[in-house]
Design a protein around this motif. Structure first.
Motif, PDB file in Angstrom:
ATOM      1  N   ASP A  60      -7.736   9.584  -6.653  1.00 39.02           N
ATOM      2  CA  ASP A  60      -6.608  10.512  -6.732  1.00 39.02           C
ATOM      3  C   ASP A  60      -5.608  10.236  -5.609  1.00 39.02           C
ATOM      4  O   ASP A  60      -4.390  10.209  -5.847  1.00 39.02           O
ATOM      5  CB  ASP A  60      -7.098  11.956  -6.673  1.00 39.02           C
ATOM      6  N   ASP A  61      -6.103  10.015  -4.397  1.00 36.99           N
ATOM      7  CA  ASP A  61      -5.222   9.683  -3.273  1.00 36.99           C
ATOM      8  C   ASP A  61      -4.466   8.385  -3.540  1.00 36.99           C
ATOM      9  O   ASP A  61      -3.260   8.292  -3.281  1.00 36.99           O
ATOM     10  CB  ASP A  61      -6.024   9.541  -1.978  1.00 36.99           C
ATOM     11  N   GLN A  62      -5.174   7.389  -4.056  1.00 33.07           N
ATOM     12  CA  GLN A  62      -4.523   6.108  -4.317  1.00 33.07           C
ATOM     13  C   GLN A  62      -3.480   6.224  -5.418  1.00 33.07           C
ATOM     14  O   GLN A  62      -2.393   5.646  -5.320  1.00 33.07           O
ATOM     15  CB  GLN A  62      -5.557   5.034  -4.633  1.00 33.07           C
ATOM     16  N   ALA A  63      -3.789   6.979  -6.462  1.00 29.20           N
ATOM     17  CA  ALA A  63      -2.819   7.161  -7.548  1.00 29.20           C
ATOM     18  C   ALA A  63      -1.549   7.830  -7.029  1.00 29.20           C
ATOM     19  O   ALA A  63      -0.439   7.420  -7.388  1.00 29.20           O
ATOM     20  CB  ALA A  63      -3.443   7.978  -8.680  1.00 29.20           C
ATOM     21  N   ALA A  64      -1.707   8.828  -6.187  1.00 25.05           N
ATOM     22  CA  ALA A  64      -0.539   9.526  -5.632  1.00 25.05           C
ATOM     23  C   ALA A  64       0.316   8.566  -4.801  1.00 25.05           C
ATOM     24  O   ALA A  64       1.552   8.604  -4.856  1.00 25.05           O
ATOM     25  CB  ALA A  64      -0.991  10.719  -4.803  1.00 25.05           C
ATOM     26  N   GLY A 142      12.909  -5.989   3.681  1.00 27.82           N
ATOM     27  CA  GLY A 142      12.272  -5.135   4.679  1.00 27.82           C
ATOM     28  C   GLY A 142      11.382  -4.064   4.088  1.00 27.82           C
ATOM     29  O   GLY A 142      10.266  -3.847   4.559  1.00 27.82           O
ATOM     30  N   ILE A 143      11.850  -3.415   3.035  1.00 32.16           N
ATOM     31  CA  ILE A 143      11.094  -2.293   2.471  1.00 32.16           C
ATOM     32  C   ILE A 143       9.849  -2.745   1.715  1.00 32.16           C
ATOM     33  O   ILE A 143       8.848  -2.026   1.667  1.00 32.16           O
ATOM     34  CB  ILE A 143      11.996  -1.400   1.582  1.00 32.16           C
ATOM     35  N   VAL A 144       9.870  -3.933   1.142  1.00 33.12           N
ATOM     36  CA  VAL A 144       8.724  -4.406   0.359  1.00 33.12           C
ATOM     37  C   VAL A 144       7.512  -4.669   1.255  1.00 33.12           C
ATOM     38  O   VAL A 144       6.372  -4.639   0.779  1.00 33.12           O
ATOM     39  CB  VAL A 144       9.096  -5.636  -0.491  1.00 33.12           C
ATOM     40  N   ASP A 145       7.729  -4.867   2.527  1.00 27.56           N
ATOM     41  CA  ASP A 145       6.602  -5.072   3.443  1.00 27.56           C
ATOM     42  C   ASP A 145       5.674  -3.860   3.468  1.00 27.56           C
ATOM     43  O   ASP A 145       4.453  -4.000   3.473  1.00 27.56           O
ATOM     44  CB  ASP A 145       7.098  -5.374   4.858  1.00 27.56           C
ATOM     45  N   GLU A 146       6.234  -2.670   3.489  1.00 27.77           N
ATOM     46  CA  GLU A 146       5.428  -1.438   3.501  1.00 27.77           C
ATOM     47  C   GLU A 146       4.650  -1.293   2.195  1.00 27.77           C
ATOM     48  O   GLU A 146       3.479  -0.913   2.209  1.00 27.77           O
ATOM     49  CB  GLU A 146       6.320  -0.215   3.731  1.00 27.77           C
ATOM     50  N   TRP A 147       5.281  -1.597   1.084  1.00 29.26           N
ATOM     51  CA  TRP A 147       4.593  -1.503  -0.209  1.00 29.26           C
ATOM     52  C   TRP A 147       3.438  -2.494  -0.269  1.00 29.26           C
ATOM     53  O   TRP A 147       2.368  -2.172  -0.796  1.00 29.26           O
ATOM     54  CB  TRP A 147       5.552  -1.770  -1.361  1.00 29.26           C
ATOM     55  N   THR A 148       3.657  -3.683   0.273  1.00 28.93           N
ATOM     56  CA  THR A 148       2.598  -4.693   0.311  1.00 28.93           C
ATOM     57  C   THR A 148       1.434  -4.209   1.158  1.00 28.93           C
ATOM     58  O   THR A 148       0.272  -4.315   0.753  1.00 28.93           O
ATOM     59  CB  THR A 148       3.153  -6.028   0.865  1.00 28.93           C
ATOM     60  N   ASP A 149       1.734  -3.665   2.323  1.00 25.39           N
ATOM     61  CA  ASP A 149       0.693  -3.164   3.214  1.00 25.39           C
ATOM     62  C   ASP A 149      -0.119  -2.055   2.544  1.00 25.39           C
ATOM     63  O   ASP A 149      -1.351  -2.028   2.659  1.00 25.39           O
ATOM     64  CB  ASP A 149       1.311  -2.663   4.521  1.00 25.39           C
ATOM     65  N   GLN A 150       0.532  -1.160   1.836  1.00 28.46           N
ATOM     66  CA  GLN A 150      -0.181  -0.084   1.148  1.00 28.46           C
ATOM     67  C   GLN A 150      -1.122  -0.640   0.080  1.00 28.46           C
ATOM     68  O   GLN A 150      -2.262  -0.182  -0.039  1.00 28.46           O
ATOM     69  CB  GLN A 150       0.812   0.894   0.516  1.00 28.46           C
ATOM     70  N   ALA A 151      -0.658  -1.608  -0.699  1.00 21.67           N
ATOM     71  CA  ALA A 151      -1.500  -2.195  -1.751  1.00 21.67           C
ATOM     72  C   ALA A 151      -2.678  -2.951  -1.137  1.00 21.67           C
ATOM     73  O   ALA A 151      -3.800  -2.885  -1.654  1.00 21.67           O
ATOM     74  CB  ALA A 151      -0.678  -3.110  -2.657  1.00 21.67           C
ATOM     75  N   GLU A 152      -2.433  -3.649  -0.043  1.00 21.19           N
ATOM     76  CA  GLU A 152      -3.530  -4.345   0.641  1.00 21.19           C
ATOM     77  C   GLU A 152      -4.554  -3.349   1.175  1.00 21.19           C
ATOM     78  O   GLU A 152      -5.763  -3.594   1.091  1.00 21.19           O
ATOM     79  CB  GLU A 152      -2.989  -5.201   1.792  1.00 21.19           C
ATOM     80  N   GLU A 153      -4.082  -2.234   1.710  1.00 21.72           N
ATOM     81  CA  GLU A 153      -5.003  -1.215   2.212  1.00 21.72           C
ATOM     82  C   GLU A 153      -5.829  -0.607   1.084  1.00 21.72           C
ATOM     83  O   GLU A 153      -7.039  -0.399   1.235  1.00 21.72           O
ATOM     84  CB  GLU A 153      -4.241  -0.117   2.952  1.00 21.72           C
ATOM     85  N   ARG A 154      -5.195  -0.338  -0.059  1.00 18.84           N
ATOM     86  CA  ARG A 154      -5.945   0.195  -1.195  1.00 18.84           C
ATOM     87  C   ARG A 154      -7.027  -0.785  -1.625  1.00 18.84           C
ATOM     88  O   ARG A 154      -8.174  -0.391  -1.884  1.00 18.84           O
ATOM     89  CB  ARG A 154      -5.004   0.517  -2.364  1.00 18.84           C
TER      90      ARG A 154
END
Length: 165
Positions: A60-64, A142-154
Motif C-alpha cells: 500500500d505504501d509503495q502504491a501510494a 534533475g527531477i527524474v533522479d528522485e523518481w529513479t531513487d524511489q524505484a530503486e528503493e522500492r
C-alpha cells in the motif's frame, strides 16, 4: 505523437523535436508507472500468508508512492509543450511492464515480480534521463533522479522482504 493542438501549446525554449523525444520517454515511463501502480494495488488486495500484514502495508505504501509520481511525470510532459496519456488504452499501448491477471499469486512471487517491475521502471527513468540530457532539458534531467531513487528503493525493500532467513 501528433502535432499539438494550438490550444494546448505551452511556451518552451527547447527544440520541438527534442521535447518530443523527451515526452515520448516520459510517457513510456508514465505508462509503466500506472501499470506498476495497478499491479501493486492488485497484489496489496490479494496478498495472503503468514506475513500478510507486513506485505499488505508495504504494498500500500509503495502504491501510494508510485501514484504520487504520476502527476509530476504528466505535468513535466506538458511543461515541455507536449501532450501526455489520455486513456487506459493509451497506457496499454505504451507499457512494457506486463499485467498479472492470475487468480492466485504467492506472496513470494508477488514480491519478486514487483521487484523486477520496479527495476524495469528504473530502466525507463534512465531512458528519460538520457533523452532529457540530449535535449538540454535540465529540469527533466534533475527531477527524474528522485523518481529513479524511489524505484530503486522500492526494489530494494521488495528484495529484502522476500529473503529467506
Amino acid at each position: 505523437m501528433t502535432d499539438i493542438n494550438p490550444a494546448l501549446d505551452t511556451p518552451t525554449d527547447l527544440a520541438r523535436n527534442d521535447t518530443r523525444t523527451v515526452a515520448d520517454a516520459l510517457n513510456a515511463a508514465l505508462a509503466d508507472s500506472y501499470a506498476l501502480y495497478l499491479k501493486t494495488k492488485n497484489f496489496h488486495w490479494h496478498v495472503s500468508g503468514p506475513h500478510f500484514r507486513d506485505y499488505h502495508l508495504l504494498l500500500d505504501d509503495q502504491a501510494a508512492q508510485i501514484l504520487g509520481v504520476t502527476d509530476a511525470i504528466a505535468e513535466r510532459v506538458r511543461k515541455t509543450g507536449n501532450t501526455t496519456l489520455r486513456s487506459i488504452g493509451d497506457i496499454s499501448r505504451r507499457q512494457s511492464i506486463k499485467d498479472n491477471d492470475r487468480d492466485f499469486v504467492s506472496a513470494a512471487d508477488m514480491l519478486g515480480e514487483l521487484r523486477d517491475d520496479n527495476l524495469t521502471l528504473v530502466e525507463r527513468f534512465r531512458e528519460v534521463k538520457q533523452a532529457s540530457e540530449d535535449a538540454g532539458d535540465n529540469a527533466t534531467s534533475g527531477i527524474v533522479d528522485e523518481w529513479t531513487d524511489q524505484a530503486e528503493e522500492r526494489a530494494w525493500f521488495l528484495f529484502e522482504a522476500s529473503r529467506n532467513g
